[in-house]
Design a protein around this motif. Structure first.
Motif, mmCIF file in Angstrom:
data_model
loop_
_atom_site.group_PDB
_atom_site.id
_atom_site.type_symbol
_atom_site.label_atom_id
_atom_site.label_comp_id
_atom_site.label_asym_id
_atom_site.label_seq_id
_atom_site.Cartn_x
_atom_site.Cartn_y
_atom_site.Cartn_z
ATOM 1 N N UNK A 458 37.546 47.901 46.412
ATOM 2 C CA UNK A 458 38.875 48.133 45.822
ATOM 3 C C UNK A 458 38.860 47.729 44.347
ATOM 4 N N UNK A 459 38.395 46.519 44.095
ATOM 5 C CA UNK A 459 38.439 45.941 42.745
ATOM 6 C C UNK A 459 37.616 46.743 41.748
ATOM 7 N N UNK A 484 41.115 30.536 44.884
ATOM 8 C CA UNK A 484 41.144 30.104 43.479
ATOM 9 C C UNK A 484 42.213 30.857 42.688
ATOM 10 N N UNK A 485 42.500 32.083 43.129
ATOM 11 C CA UNK A 485 43.512 32.893 42.442
ATOM 12 C C UNK A 485 44.919 32.366 42.685
ATOM 13 N N UNK A 504 49.896 38.106 36.633
ATOM 14 C CA UNK A 504 50.336 39.427 36.156
ATOM 15 C C UNK A 504 49.501 39.881 34.966
ATOM 16 N N UNK A 505 49.191 38.957 34.073
ATOM 17 C CA UNK A 505 48.320 39.255 32.931
ATOM 18 C C UNK A 505 46.964 39.769 33.423
ATOM 19 N N UNK A 506 46.421 39.115 34.433
ATOM 20 C CA UNK A 506 45.112 39.505 34.975
ATOM 21 C C UNK A 506 45.138 40.938 35.495
ATOM 22 N N UNK A 507 46.184 41.286 36.227
ATOM 23 C CA UNK A 507 46.275 42.650 36.773
ATOM 24 C C UNK A 507 46.460 43.669 35.659
ATOM 25 N N UNK A 543 34.889 42.623 37.916
ATOM 26 C CA UNK A 543 34.991 41.300 38.535
ATOM 27 C C UNK A 543 35.280 40.255 37.470
ATOM 28 N N UNK A 544 34.646 40.389 36.300
ATOM 29 C CA UNK A 544 34.900 39.448 35.198
ATOM 30 C C UNK A 544 36.349 39.528 34.735
ATOM 31 N N UNK A 545 36.910 40.729 34.729
ATOM 32 C CA UNK A 545 38.322 40.873 34.341
ATOM 33 C C UNK A 545 39.201 40.113 35.321
ATOM 34 N N UNK A 546 38.866 40.221 36.593
ATOM 35 C CA UNK A 546 39.649 39.553 37.632
ATOM 36 C C UNK A 546 39.535 38.030 37.530
#
Length: 935
Positions: A458-459, A484-485, A504-507, A543-546
């Motif tokens: 998905x990610x 951790x999230x 929200x910033x992460x998404x 993954x790094x963005x997440x």
């Protein structure tokens, strides 16, 4: 959170919390007769005239409101406060009715009206400074004489209310007119749903209730619901499409009080119910969901009451200074690495998040009841084959029983996987099941390879997964599956720079990667758009963005901590060693490009070399550029600008050339000779003689040719020639540079102690921001100070009047006839209290490693008018020579970077001198603004 209430009733009634949904009932059960009697207007003389009575009424009203406020401050119970205010107004209106009747001789056949509270006042939720909505309901048949008589009474009541300071929305109609108007006026119809008898003809009110119920029975439920949901959507766009903004609107924002009210209106319309508590009886909401609704409403009402009392007016914006104040009043305490205000805001965002979940659940109940989907679904494919237990219901992905998730929790992740790859929306009833089953996602599920594979797919899919990730977050699945999230869910970054919560910033950053990929960001960063076409590790990038901010809210450097999290989380998700290393490295260095580009002198070869050594490969550089662009763009709507883009582009190009080990051009090998030769040719082409050229060049040392671009050299020459021709002691020029969306300001004047700081002071006094500055002094004693400046909106100054006024002030400042210090003080006094309330760490770092020829002084402090002026004055007093200055603003914080030498033209290496500089600058910062905190 401090909310006090009577506890003895709780033992007798385990559903005591239901009364929170009926504020006046809750008030009557939780407050003493003494308190309730104090809300009445008994024992006032009805026979004195208005001029005598009005001051008495004002005093009484003020005293009673103050009692309500005192009671609220001690408990922070917004439900009691709004009910008390509603009851107070009820009693006032009853008293005013008595006044309007005092000259009447009541006859048995006299017509009477019914006064009905509608809207928020009708629900018993009248916030301290809210408007009153009143329906004056008239009998169906009236003679002109009777109508005039009733209108006079209404007028008396209204004039008193207005004179007492109330804003009143009112209508005077009979039942037929009310229902006829409601048929075409959605706002009126909505307000009528919240009706409550205050005083007057009770039988007329009951007839109105009966007629309204008949009217609603004949109305189309789904049409009303769709209109209300569309209304909400438009309102959300106006007040911020995300509920996770740092300064939300408590009433109108997404997940706020208005959204809760919308659910109440839909319930009343669809189920013809006077109370939302009936939703429990009919099975539309579970007990746990209704409790969550009641708790969210109570909390939001409490926050709104604090805002109104704090401002002494209707104020629904939860601004930063309000957050600090209310967090303290509601007794939130600092815990671990989270401040009291961060914990308060997390509680707020969790409440608004809950409202979103309840909206979905309730709409699902409506759909099932009326057997028709409420929204058009644009995601559905013509034919989809689904494995058990997945089905399609109302064109949405559906699971029949909650037990499927309880018995096999991994199906929860599988459901989101199917929804994403099949382009299906998930049925709200199924989301309801999931919300109730998230606790079943236990350690065994977290480490199951198949489940992690589904999440990773998905990610890292080629199609933007942000829609599904956001739903997973709303249902608490994301934080449960990646524990951790959970730490960053609802976490604000309290600095007036970050517009959204961390989750929200992460998404949003993930959305931005796909915007880069599909070319939408081409005008923002064409280099990032080009870079993403050539990367090999797209999966690692996603993954790094997440994970890039996953360690925020913890003690220590979030980049380092996040990098360590990545090392053990990536293998769990199924990433191989090479991908894990890249993710960990990207998280560790995700601020490298922005920190370097926005702080340091990019003409310094050592800066580029250091950056290239750390990055090592073109692939890493491409990944880091994409991450940086997407990260900055997700901070907030106005954070990215062309100046930042230009700096990032310059750094990226220079580092890429270094990494590719391309043979340097003559321009790169011999930048001084190259520019001098090019400029020399330009002067010859401009008919300059050899002697003129030699005389011009002798005043510039080799450093000058490294500092400036060719176009700027030409501007300097034209200004100097103009000054010589006209016998000027100084000159100033300002132009617009469209490439960086900023102005270039050039000031040439005789150098003297404090010249640079004086210029910075005048610029700040005119409300203009300095982005960067380069300072050069010719051998003949003339200083050439070149600035990049912008207005407060990070845009170039284009208005002729503003430019002329600025140049006039700057010239007067250089001549000593403009009191810029006074203007700076005025600008300081104009700073909103919300800004002053915020504290910021003050730090001074002196770095002798980064640059070969200069010491670098980094000053971190709170941003305020004239702070750069105060810093540079102190530096001048310390005998520090500034070569360049770079100013980066991050909300309420500013980071100023200065390339400096001592008075003898050497790097500052003496430890005693370094300590003195640090102490002087820190003392200057705390003296300028006490909210700067030394660290």
């Amino acid at each position: 959170m401090l909310i006090k209430e009577k506890k003895n009733n709780h033992n007798q009634n385990k559903f005591y919390w239901m009364n929170w949904l009926e504020p006046i009932r809750y008030l009557n059960e939780n407050q003493s007769k003494l308190f309730l009697n104090a809300l009445t207007f008994e024992n006032l003389d009805l026979n004195i005239n208005k001029n005598q009575l009005l001051p008495i009424l004002k005093d009484k009203l003020k005293s009673k409101k103050e009692n309500i406020k005192t009671n609220f401050i001690s408990s922070s119970d917004g439900t009691i406060a709004v009910a008390s205010t509603s009851l107070l107004v009820d009693n006032l209106i009853k008293f005013l009715v008595d006044i309007s009747n005092r000259n009447d001789e009541k006859k048995s056949n006299d017509p009477s009206l019914s006064i009905i509270a509608i809207g928020g006042y009708g629900r018993g939720e009248l916030a301290p400074s809210s408007d009153l909505d009143i329906l004056f309901l008239l009998p169906q048949k009236l003679t002109q004489k009777d109508l005039t008589k009733l209108e006079n009474k209404i007028e008396t009541i209204l004039y008193y209310l207005w004179d007492l300071g109330f804003t009143v929305g009112h209508s005077t109609r009979n039942i037929n007119f009310v229902l006829n108007d409601a048929n075409s006026d959605l706002n009126l119809l909505t307000s009528l749903l919240d009706n409550r008898f205050v005083v007057g003809d009770k039988e007329l009110f009951l007839l109105f209730k009966s007629r309204l119920k008949t009217f609603l029975n004949k109305s189309n439920v789904l049409t009303f619901v769709k209109k209300k949901l569309e209304e909400s959507k438009k309102r959300h766009l106006k007040f911020g499409s995300s509920r996770y903004v740092v300064e939300p609107n408590v009433k109108e924002g997404k997940g706020g009080i208005r959204d809760l009210q919308t659910l109440i209106w839909i319930a009343k319309f669809a189920y013809k119910s006077d109370s939302i508590t009936n939703l429990l009886k009919i099975g539309a909401l579970l007990k746990s969901e209704l409790f969550a609704f009641a708790e969210a409403q109570r909390f939001l009402l409490s926050v709104r009451c604090h805002l109104h009392y704090r401002s002494n007016r209707e104020d629904d914006i939860l601004a930063t200074d309000s957050q600090i104040d209310i967090a303290e009043k509601m007794q939130f305490r600092k815990k671990a690495s989270q401040s009291a205000v961060e914990r308060f805001m997390k509680r707020y965002f969790l409440a608004t998040k809950l409202v979103g979940s309840l909206t979905r659940i309730f709409c699902s109940a409506i759909e099932d009841e009326f057997n028709k989907p409420l929204r058009f679904n644009f995601f559905l494919k013509p034919s989809i084959e689904l494995d058990q237990p997945f089905k399609i219901k109302n064109d949405r992905l559906f699971v029949l029983k909650k037990e499927y998730f309880i018995n096999k929790p991994e199906i929860i992740i599988k459901l989101f996987h199917v929804a994403h790859f099949s382009n299906l929306e998930i049925h709200p009833e199924t989301l309801r099941f999931i919300t109730g089953c998230v606790k079943e996602i236990k350690k065994s599920i977290l480490y199951k390879k198949s489940t992690n594979r589904l999440f990773l797919e998905i990610l890292t899919d080629e199609k933007d997964p942000s829609r599904i990730l956001r739903i997973m977050n709303e249902c608490n699945v994301l934080g449960r599956f990646v524990p951790e999230f959970q730490n960053v869910v609802g976490l604000i970054q309290y600095d007036m720079y970050h517009y959204y919560t961390v989750d929200e910033h992460t998404i949003f950053t993930i959305t931005n990667v796909h915007s880069v990929k599909n070319g939408t960001f081409d005008k923002i960063s064409f280099l990032a758009t080009e870079a993403i076409k050539h990367i090999k590790f797209f999966k690692a990038l996603m993954v790094a963005m997440f994970l890039h901010d996953i360690a925020k809210g913890k003690k220590g450097d979030h980049s380092k901590n996040g990098s360590e999290i990545a090392k053990y989380l990536c293998p769990r998700l199924g990433l191989r060693k090479r991908n894990t290393e890249i993710v960990s490295w990207l998280v560790l260095n995700h601020l490298l490009l922005s920190n370097t580009a926005f702080r340091y002198d990019l003409s310094d070869d050592k800066i580029i070399e250091n950056c290239a050594k750390l990055i090592q490969t073109p692939e890493r550089l491409r990944l880091l550029l994409i991450l940086t662009v997407c990260d900055i763009k997700a901070v907030g709507p106005e954070v990215w600008n062309d100046w930042k883009g230009a700096l990032l582009n310059e750094l990226y190009i220079k580092v890429m050339r270094k990494l590719n080990q391309k043979s340097p051009t003559n321009k790169e090998k011999f930048p001084v000779n190259y520019l001098k030769s090019k400029f020399e040719r330009y002067l010859r082409d401009s008919s300059w003689s050899e002697k003129q050229i030699t005389n011009y060049f002798e005043h510039f040392n080799p450093n000058y040719w490294k500092m400036f671009e060719f176009d700027t050299l030409i501007k300097h020459q034209k200004i100097l020639s103009f000054m010589k021709k006209n016998g000027l002691k100084y000159d100033i020029k300002i132009t617009i540079d469209k490439n960086i969306n900023a102005n270039e300001l050039i000031v040439i004047a005789p150098d003297h102690h404090g010249l640079f700081s004086k210029i910075t002071g005048v610029v700040a006094s005119c409300g203009i921001d300095i982005v960067s500055a380069k300072i050069f002094t010719k051998s003949d004693g003339f200083a050439i100070d070149t600035f990049v400046v912008q207005d407060k909106n990070k845009k170039p100054i284009v208005e002729k009047r503003i430019i002329e006024n600025f140049l006039k002030n700057l010239k007067s400042g250089l001549e000593g006839t403009y009191d810029f210090k006074k203007e700076l003080n005025n600008r300081w006094n104009e700073i909103p209290s919300r800004f002053r309330a915020m504290k910021a760490p003050a730090r001074v770092i002196i770095d002798n490693e980064t640059s070969s020829n200069y010491s670098i002084i980094e000053v971190n402090c709170k941003n305020a008018p004239g702070v750069l002026y105060m810093i540079t004055v102190s530096m001048a007093d310390l005998g520090i020579q500034i070569k360049t200055a770079s100013i980066s603003t991050y909300g309420n914080r500013v980071v100023d970077i200065f390339y400096v030498k001592d008075i003898f033209g050497q790097k500052i290496t003496d430890e005693k001198k370094i300590l003195k500089i640090r102490n002087v600058l820190l003392n200057t910062l705390t003296k300028t603004d006490p909210s700067n905190e030394k660290i």
